[in-house]
Design an enzyme around this catalytic site. Sequence first.
Site, PDB file in Angstrom:
ATOM      1  N   ALA A 286       0.884  -1.177  -0.265  1.00 18.09           N
ATOM      2  CA  ALA A 286      -0.001   0.057  -0.092  1.00 18.09           C
ATOM      3  C   ALA A 286       0.914   1.266  -0.013  1.00 18.09           C
ATOM      4  CB  ALA A 286      -0.949  -0.127   1.221  1.00 18.09           C
ATOM      5  N   TYR A 354       7.078  11.678  -0.889  1.00 21.44           N
ATOM      6  CA  TYR A 354       7.244  10.464  -1.357  1.00 21.44           C
ATOM      7  C   TYR A 354       8.504   9.782  -1.595  1.00 21.44           C
ATOM      8  CZ  TYR A 354       6.100   6.544  -4.962  1.00 21.44           C
ATOM      9  OH  TYR A 354       5.887   5.293  -5.357  1.00 21.44           O
ATOM     10  N   LYS A 358       9.895   6.480   0.484  1.00 18.38           N
ATOM     11  CA  LYS A 358      10.189   5.209  -0.321  1.00 18.38           C
ATOM     12  C   LYS A 358      11.691   4.996   0.122  1.00 18.38           C
ATOM     13  CE  LYS A 358       6.407   4.168  -2.092  1.00 18.38           C
ATOM     14  NZ  LYS A 358       5.799   2.816  -1.516  1.00 18.38           N
ATOM     15  N   THR A 389      -0.114   1.662 -15.144  1.00 15.91           N
ATOM     16  CA  THR A 389      -1.002   1.462 -14.091  1.00 15.91           C
ATOM     17  C   THR A 389      -2.194   2.551 -14.396  1.00 15.91           C
ATOM     18  OG1 THR A 389      -0.205   2.903 -12.425  1.00 15.91           O
ATOM     19  CG2 THR A 389       0.463   0.608 -12.120  1.00 15.91           C
TER      20      THR A 389
END
Length: 448
Positions: A286, A354, A358, A389
Amino acid sequence: MSDFLQHLMSSRAGRALLRRAGVPVPAPLVRHTPGGPAIPGPVLVGGTPKGRLGTAVKGVLADAGAEALTSLPEGGRPAALAFDATGLTGAGALAELYAFTHPVMRGLSPGGRVVVLGDVPGPKPADALAAQALEGFTRSLGKELRGGATCQLLQVGPGAEHLIGSPLRFLLSPRSAYVSGQVVRVEATTASSAPVRWEAPLSGSVAAVTGAARGIGAVVAEVLARDGATVVCLDLPSQEAGLARTAQRIGGTALPVDITAGDAPGRIRAHLRAEFGGVDVFVHNAGITRDRTLARMSPQEWDTVLDVNLGAVHRITATLLAEGQDGPVLRDGGALVCTSSIGGIAGNRGQTNYGASKAGLIGLVRAYAPLLAERSIRINAVAPGFIETDMTARMPLLVREAGRRMNSLGQGGLPVDVAETVAWLAAPATAGVSGQTIRVCGQSLLGA
């Protein structure tokens, strides 16, 4: 992949039209199909006189049903090259690698594989320079190859010779179609080695996947189920319908839960213990984005991304590993896989939140690996690059095309490419690989 250029590339006539127009057209990638050959063609095998892996390499190929060649017949085209570069000392010895690869590069089959097996760089200068030189060689060769071919370096530590089977099979197979330019290290471990069912390596195991309602998470759940696992699918309560569809499709179960909720780690632990007695594989998939330059980013946008992508992963992992009254819920010999990103390695404009989250996962994996080794638990990360995606489909066309083409394979990957890598890292046979981050990015031109 619904835009006009991708539609044209999906047909032979469309690709021919694009070539006539001067548009670079990437080679179609051959991916794994159940029942297909593990290694689709003969492998040309070579090595140094001091190499210690020749027998092990040939044993892996025989077990996979692949033909091992020591020389090419007239007009022969190998599907792969495997070179045992262990034992190299000094700069001059690298000529042995050149002498093996140089004559056959133009004859490598489309979609071919090149795997160099080397030593882990040690303290002796002459040995270390040769072992480290292999990394520059394989990364550079990966950027030269065409036709969907890939190149990797497999570093094998002392005493880990018997553990190369799973990594070598993966890197030589169609399962690694979008993995290139990677360095995979195999280290000795005390994990017991049981016979492997290669078509169902997770048979009898329980796996859990967060973010499984759609996208990459749903495909990861499918591939783990394909490989024999009973899969628990987790996602937000607002995604309950999609979560149920995923679970039903793969014969798994669904657990709607917000992983950032204060009681989420305890609920997940209790569910896995009550329903299955524990879990063997946990995939932290997720993740969210809230893209904005740092100067314009709100505290909520920062906090939300860091909590979903990193904080929740840390809390849930700690809870899975906690002793408690009935011991840890993650069983000995199990596996944890975290989904990082190329953004955590190379960084992206407008993604400080982000990128930090990560990159934090990579640090988490590296720190946990030695702590879990005593229980033979592996922890690794995958770092996807541009994957086709719904999210990437909403990008502006030029940004999307740049993302697709800025890698050695000249195209975007598919969710199944990430899922195949996750499944490989989750398999018990991959016992010697831990604490590592494997990029699934077609050898992105950004990052290392």
